[in-house]
Structures are given as structure tokens and as C-alpha cells.
Design an enzyme around this catalytic site. Structure first.
Site, PDB file in Angstrom:
ATOM      1  CG  ASP A  72      -4.153  -1.196  -0.254  1.00  0.00           C
ATOM      2  OD1 ASP A  72      -3.401  -1.879   0.449  1.00  0.00           O
ATOM      3  OD2 ASP A  72      -4.117   0.052  -0.304  1.00  0.00           O
ATOM      4  CB  SER A 121      -0.962  -0.044   1.189  1.00  0.00           C
ATOM      5  OG  SER A 121      -1.960   0.942   1.080  1.00  0.00           O
TER       6      SER A 121
END
Length: 780
Positions: A317, A79
Site C-alpha cells: 500500500d 491506496s
């Protein structure tokens, strides 16, 4: 003067808008690595925190007699941490500046920039019915803005939040194409500032990994007893890059780095899932040519590519399933070159320890004082978001600790075996062997004699050792096959290993005992001499440790002579590491791998011919003899005992460690960088220092002042912890006075404030507060 490397393997967590804070930390890592290279190469001192890091390295040299090089060669992120990892890896590999990424975070990581053009309120009347809701939420007395936002930033935050609330609902508000564009802009801005030399020593690879979640998943085959094959959906993806086999100063094409950074940070609900089509459209609009597109997609999305659906893969993500990607970094430890003593650290950056990514209200208490059970939506939201990404790293740390304990055990074993090994060598070669002037030919004969006689001398333990060693060779051959044919199916690699084992048995190499248990080692020894690369690598790393720990500390050993021997050892090591690479083996060996299930004999023979390991042994013998010229007798004896007697050490330790512990000298240590750990200036952790933790960690997207605050604290916390980590690499008998350490930290803090004050216009009051707090720091 001893030389030592402090190698940092970075693990960068996710944290939404706390990416800005993590950038401040990774920027300090970049400055430290730059300062270290300048120090080793006697380049003119630089300015800012780099100058202070150089002072730190000079202090260590003065106190311990050790010249320390600090480098980062493994980076793994998820992320927001994945984005910072991508850019730091690019800066280390190319020598480019990280300044453009600072500009990206401060200027463009803003809700008004990130909003998708189709999601922006068209006018102040857009969703006019939502305006009272926004006003009630944002402007009420005691509300979130009044409680958490500094007075000077309340108008800015409230205005941007109002626009955000009135943007389109039930679709991601942020634009994926917008984000990809910003990432490409930052990479191109780095390139525009020019290249310098890489920040790693020549031949030292950098490995980068970012985690991604494949939303729909892909089918993976699993081998069972019954049924023999089942398939399951796999959602975890790791996008890996390595400089191994790449041109110097090259990590990957910019399009591939954008692919990795954009997909790993495709935060669910905030950004739309990433697709290849999004990137294709951006590259087309910017006239960027991506020649390696097909090869990259085939490597990253092999099943989708084969099915012709790579463009339809939806990637979200990476922190959804792997917010703390330790495993990838642990796997990258294999086959890392070493030129000197190594202190390996795993350093993980956690911007909000103990704080969940999302804080759901409703943790009140019942009338009898017990916590209320989570509600309907809290349970669903926690199960699908918080719990997967917030799992502790205990399993990873346990794996690292277990590995470190086995390495420490191996070192204890080898140290206690020295007297016995020396005695065995005298028995096998004669007590006067060392009195004969060593030549390459004599060294070869001694080495082969030790290999042959050690089998008989160690009795029943040798067959077990040899079987384990043979299995290791087959595993290495299978791993080499995967590197040569990365697009091969897992099933092919499994069948190939089975075929190689069948060929080994057909040649009778698995027969290690004869009548009455007599050890039969001749055939297996020939196989190991032709195929076992890892034994050579283990032996040379062991020899390097003997040089560092036993020879270089001898007062009578000239530094130039020790350096010549070190170069000989590591040049030989580099050769044996290279023969495992796909670049060395070539396309014809790759073709033999593809046909290896049907013809394993041809593959084994071609590998033996191409790698020609015995020629490498002869070159190593010659290099060692040449390097031992002018070496004192005691030191020469130590090196030869280690080289010739290594087979005995290997028989004792391989069953315990299976080769672990010979890649780098010492057990791995783990360090953390977080607001909770950096307390020299201000205690209280993230709550006392960071603004981005507000609004469920989206806070910094709503205020330039918030981003400036978190970026500055990231640099200051980075300095605080990095100085501690560097100092902890000093020998245990040497330490710096607390006053010295605080003085160095204060100079570095002040240098950062001096450098950043002109840029950080929105937080001038904070800068003045920090000047006063830093001035007040004194030893406890």
C-alpha cells in the site's frame, strides 16, 4: 467576455473502505468537468447534477462577465484514493463513463467477493471452535454491531463478519488475484461503453501519480563528501502516467493501470503484496496482450528489471509511507500550457479528517487523571502503521504557501517596475521607437538591441543574473536528458551536467566580467539565444498575463482582435514547450545524451541545431506583428513594451523566483473536501454521515447498505464543496447571494437523490430523511 480556467490538482488520500465515499466525490468532479466542457462548447444541457453545474457556470458568467472552464489535469493518490485517481484519470483522458466503477464499489467491494477462495470457510463447521468467539464478539448486547450498525443491516454485517473471523488466520484474507480481476473488469466495462472526446482541451496534458511502497526496497546511491558514495535502501515508489507525447485519448495500457491501482491499494494484512507474476497470470487467463510490459517494468522498477528480478518485487500500500502525495502534484506544475487566465487549486480529499486509520483501545486515564501511556502492542502498531500514514501535510502546505508568496512578490515587483522599464526602453531604442510602424524585422532588431543594452544598463546585477540563468539552462538540459533516457542511472545524469558545465567553461561562457569589472555579455548572449528555452517560455507567459490583465480590459479592444493575439501567444508558447520533449528531439539526440559525458560539445551543438530557438523567435515576432493588426495603439504599445522589456523584468525577478510563478498566473490556493467541510445538509462530519468508518475503516466491506450510504454522501458532499470552490474563483469584487447559492445546491442535491434512488435500494429510509433535510435548508 473574459475567459478563465479553474484547474484542479486532486490529492486523494487513502481510507480503506472509504474508497466508496471518495468515489462519490470523484464522480461529482467528473460531472463538473463534463458540464464545463458542454457549457464552453454550447452543447445541449444534460441532466442530473451536470445540468445544475451548468446553471452555476451561467450564473458566474452573468455576474462577472467571465466564461469559466473547470478542468482536472493533475491527479495524485494513495491506496483507496489511488484507485479512484486511476479511474478518474482514465475517464477524463478517454471520455469514458465512470458508471462501471460505481458498480465495482457497490456490488463487488464486499468481503464475500474479496475473500481469497482459499480463505473462505468451506462450510458452517469450518473452524467450529471459532464460532463461539465470533458469536461473543458480534452478538453480545451493546457490542460493536448493535452499537454501530443500523437495525436493518445488523444480520448482514454479523453474518459476513462471522465468515471473516472464521477465514484463515495469519494470512491476508482478501485475494490479490480477485482484486486485480475486479479492477480489470471495471476498466474493460468502461471501454465497452465506448469512447468520447477527452475532457481536457487539446494539448492539455493530464498527469497521474499513485504512490506505492516497495516492501524489500531497492538500493539508491547518495553523494557525500566523505565517503563520496553511499547506498541506502529506498522503499518509496511513485508510478506516474502522463498524456504528454501520447496518442489523443490514451493514458496507458489497461494492464499498467491495473498494476498501479492494485499495488497502491495492497493494504498490509488485508491483501497479499502485489507482484508482477500475479498480473501476468491474470492477463494470460484473459488473453490480454501487454506489448509494453518490458518498457513499463524498466521504467517503474529499473534496478529490479536490470537485475532480472522485477517479478520478485513485492509492492504494498502506498499510504504506508505517503498517504498525502502532494509533492508529486507540485512537481507536475512545470511546463503546463496555458491558454487563458488560470486559477490553480490543489484540492485534497480527506474522508476522515482527524480520525486515525486504526483506533487502538487503551487511551484511558490513570487514577490521578492523566492519560495512560500506550501499551506494548499499541506502541508497536502505532509506530509501524498509524504514525507514518497519518503525518500532517504541514510541510506540503508550507511549500505551496512559500511558492505562492514568491509569485505574489514577483507580481508586485513587475507592477512597480513598469514605469522604469518603459523609461529604459525609450533610452535604449529612442523615444520615437513606437511611432515607426512595427514589422517582424524591426521587432527582431528592437528585441536584440534590448538584450544587448540591458546587460550594460543593469551594471553589476547582470553577471549574477547571467550566472543564475546559465545554471538554469544547464539544469534544464539535464532534465531534458532524463526525459530522453528515462532508464539512465542518476549517476550518469549528474556526470552529464558536470560535463556540460565543463564545456561551457571551456568555451569561456562563464567569463561575464572583464577589466575593472566591465560587463562582458556578448558570448553569454549567444549561448542564451541558442540554448535558453525557459527564457522564451517565461517571456510568453508574462505576455499572456499582460494580455489578460491590461489589454483585454480595454473597452476599445475588439474581442476578435484580442482572441487573435491570444492564439498567437499560445501557439508560440506551445512550440517552445514542445522543443523540450523527447518526441520532438528524437532518437539521435537521445544517443548524444548517452554519449554526453564523453562528448558534451556534440550534445550542445546538436541540441542547438535541433531546437533552432532563433527560428522560433522569428516566428513569434511575425505572429505577434500579424496579430497586432487592427489593435488600438495603446494596446499595441502595452504588448510591445512587455515583449521587448521582459529582459529587464527577468533580470529583476529571476534571482528571487528562479523562474517560479511564470507557469500559471496566480498563487496556488488549497481547498479540502471532507465530511467536516460539507455541512449544508447535515453537520457532525464523518461520525454523523459515514458508515465505512466502523471496524477501523473496513466497515463498508461488510454491508451493501453501508456502501450505498457512503457513496451517496460522497456525491452530496462533493456537490456541496465543489460549488463553493467554483464560486470562490469569481473576482473578489463579485459574489453570489447566499440564497442563490443554496438554491443551486438544493437543486443539485435533489437531482442526485432522484438519479440514485432507483439504484440504492438498501437505504430508502435515508433518502427520505435527506429529502426532508434538503427541503428544510434556508439562508442563515
Amino acid at each position: 467576455m473574459r475567459e478563465k480556467e479553474l484547474r484542479l490538482a486532486l490529492i486523494c488520500y487513502g481510507g480503506v473502505s472509504l474508497a466508496v465515499y471518495m468515489h462519490g466525490i470523484t464522480r461529482e468532479i467528473w460531472h463538473l468537468v463534463r458540464a464545463s466542457r458542454a457549457f464552453l462548447e454550447n452543447q445541449p444541457p444534460s441532466s442530473g447534477s451536470e445540468a445544475v453545474y451548468r446553471e452555476l457556470l451561467e450564473l458566474i458568467e452573468a455576474k462577472s462577465g467571465t466564461k469559466l472552464r473547470v478542468l482536472t489535469d493533475i491527479i495524485s493518490g494513495a491506496s483507496a484514493g489511488g484507485i479512484n485517481g486511476v479511474f478518474l484519470a482514465q475517464a477524463i483522458t478517454t471520455g469514458q463513463s465512470l458508471e462501471p466503477l460505481t458498480d465495482l464499489w457497490l456490488q463487488n467491494a464486499d468481503v464475500e467477493v474479496l475473500l481469497d477462495p482459499d480463505a473462505r470457510p468451506l462450510s458452517r463447521f469450518s473452524k467450529f471452535w471459532a464460532a463461539p468467539i465470533a458469536w461473543a464478539i458480534l452478538r453480545r448486547r451493546g457490542g460493536a454491531v448493535e452499537r454501530t450498525v443500523a437495525a436493518e443491516a445488523q444480520d448482514e454485517v454479523a453474518t459476513k463478519l462471522s465468515g471473516f473471523v472464521r477465514a484463515r488466520w495469519f494470512q491476508p484474507p482478501f485475494g490479490g488475484r480477485v482484486f486485480s480481476t475486479l479492477l480489470l473488469d471495471a476498466l474493460q466495462a468502461m471501454e465497452a461503453q465506448g469512447f468520447t472526446r477527452p475532457l481536457l482541451p487539446a494539448g492539455q496534458p493530464l498527469d497521474l501519480f499513485v504512490t506505492v511502497t516497495d516492501f524489500h526496497g531497492h538500493r539508491e546511491q547518495l553523494q557525500l563528501n566523505s565517503p563520496s558514495n553511499v547506498t541506502e535502501n529506498e522503499h518509496r515508489l511513485t508510478i506516474g502516467f502522463s498524456t504528454r507525447g501520447q496518442d489523443a485519448g490514451m493514458l496507458a495500457h489497461q494492464a499498467e493501470l491495473v498494476f498501479a491501482a492494485r499495488s497502491t491499494a495492497s493494504f498490509p494484512g488485508a491483501f497479499p503484496p502485489f507482484t508482477v507474476r500475479e498480473l501476468d497470470g491474470l492477463l494470460l487467463s484473459r488473453a490480454v496482450v501487454w506489448d509494453e510490459r518490458e518498457a513499463f517494468l524498466k521504467r517503474i522498477l529499473p534496478q529490479q528489471f536490470e537485475a532480472g528480478s522485477a517479478e520478485d518485487a513485492f509492492l504494498i500500500d502506498g499510504s504506508v509511507l505517503a498517504n498525502a502525495p502532494f509533492a508529486q502534484a507540485i512537481d507536475a506544475l512545470r511546463n503546463r500550457p496555458a491558454r487563458r487566465e488560470v486559477d490553480r487549486r490543489f484540492v485534497y480529499i480527506d474522508p476522515k479528517p482527524g480520525m486515525p486509520s486504526f483506533r487502538v483501545r487503551g487511551r484511558g486515564k490513570t487514577a490521578d487523571g492523566h492519560l495512560k501511556p500506550p501499551g506494548f502492542f499499541s506502541t508497536i502498531f502505532g509506530a509501524t502503521s498509524d504514525i507514518p500514514r497519518e503525518q500532517p501535510i504541514r510541510d506540503s502546505l508550507t511549500a505551496i504557501e512559500g511558492r505562492s508568496q514568491r509569485i505574489a512578490r514577483m507580481r508586485e515587483i513587475t507592477e512597480h517596475l513598469e514605469v522604469e522599464v518603459e523609461h529604459m526602453i525609450e533610452v535604449m531604442l529612442g523615444k520615437t521607437w513606437f511611432l515607426t510602424k512595427p514589422t517582424p524585422e524591426r521587432l527582431r532588431k528592437w528585441r536584440l538591441t534590448m538584450l544587448q543594452k540591458s546587460a550594460a544598463a543593469t551594471g553589476y546585477s547582470y553577471p549574477a543574473y547571467a550566472h543564475l540563468r546559465m545554471m538554469g539552462v544547464l539544469d534544464d538540459l539535464a532534465a531534458t536528458a532524463r526525459r530522453l533516457c528515462p532508464d539512465a542511472r542518476q549517476e550518469h545524469c549528474r556526470l552529464l551536467r558536470d560535463a556540460l558545465w565543463g564545456e561551457v567553461r571551456r568555451r569561456g561562457l562563464d567569463k561575464l566580467t572583464g577589466p575593472k569589472g566591465r560587463v562582458m555579455a556578448a558570448e553569454s548572449m549567444l549561448f542564451f539565444r541558442a540554448q535558453d528555452v525557459r527564457f522564451r517560455i517565461r517571456r510568453l507567459r508574462f505576455l499572456a498575463r499582460k494580455l489578460a490583465e491590461d489589454v483585454e480590459v480595454m473597452a476599445e479592444v475588439p474581442a476578435a482582435v484580442a482572441d487573435r493575439l491570444r492564439q498567437a501567444i499560445y501557439a508560440s508558447l506551445a512550440h517552445f514547450l514542445e522543443v523540450e520533449t523527447s518526441e520532438y528531439l528524437g532518437a539521435d539526440v537521445a544517443e548524444a545524451v548517452r554519449n554526453g559525458v564523453e562528448n558534451p560539445a556534440a550534445l550542445l551543438d546538436l541540441l542547438a541545431e535541433r531546437r533552432n530557438l532563433e527560428a522560433g523567435d522569428a516566428a513569434t515576432d511575425a505572429a505577434l506583428i500579424a496579430a497586432l493588426t487592427d489593435m488600438p495603439d495603446a494596446a499595441t504599445r502595452t504588448i510591445l513594451l512587455g515583449y521587448l522589456g521582459y529582459i529587464l523584468y527577468d533580470i529583476a525577478t529571476l534571482p528571487l523566483l528562479q523562474g517560479e510563478g511564470q507557469d500559471e498566473f496566480d498563487p496556488i490556493k488549497v481547498d479540502r473536501i471532507s465530511p467536516d467541510d460539507a455541512t449544508t445538509i447535515r453537520k457532525g462530519g464523518a461520525a454523523a454521515t459515514l458508515k465505512g468508518i466502523e471496524f477501523n475503516n473496513f466497515g463498508a466491506f461488510f454491508s451493501r447498505a453501508y456502501r450505498e450510504n457512503d457513496y451517496l454522501w460522497g456525491r452530496l458532499h462533493g456537490i456541496d464543496r465543489l460549488i463553493d470552490i467554483v464560486l470562490s474563483s469569481m473576482p473578489g469584487t463579485v459574489s453570489a447571494e447566499q440564497a442563490e447559492v443554496l438554491a443551486i445546491k438544493k437543486r443539485a442535491f435533489e437531482a442526485v437523490l432522484e438519479a440514485e434512488a432507483p439504484r440504492l435500494k438498501r437505504i430508502q429510509p435515508l433518502i427520505e430523511e435527506l429529502r426532508a433535510e434538503i427541503a428544510a435548508i434556508t439562508p442563515a
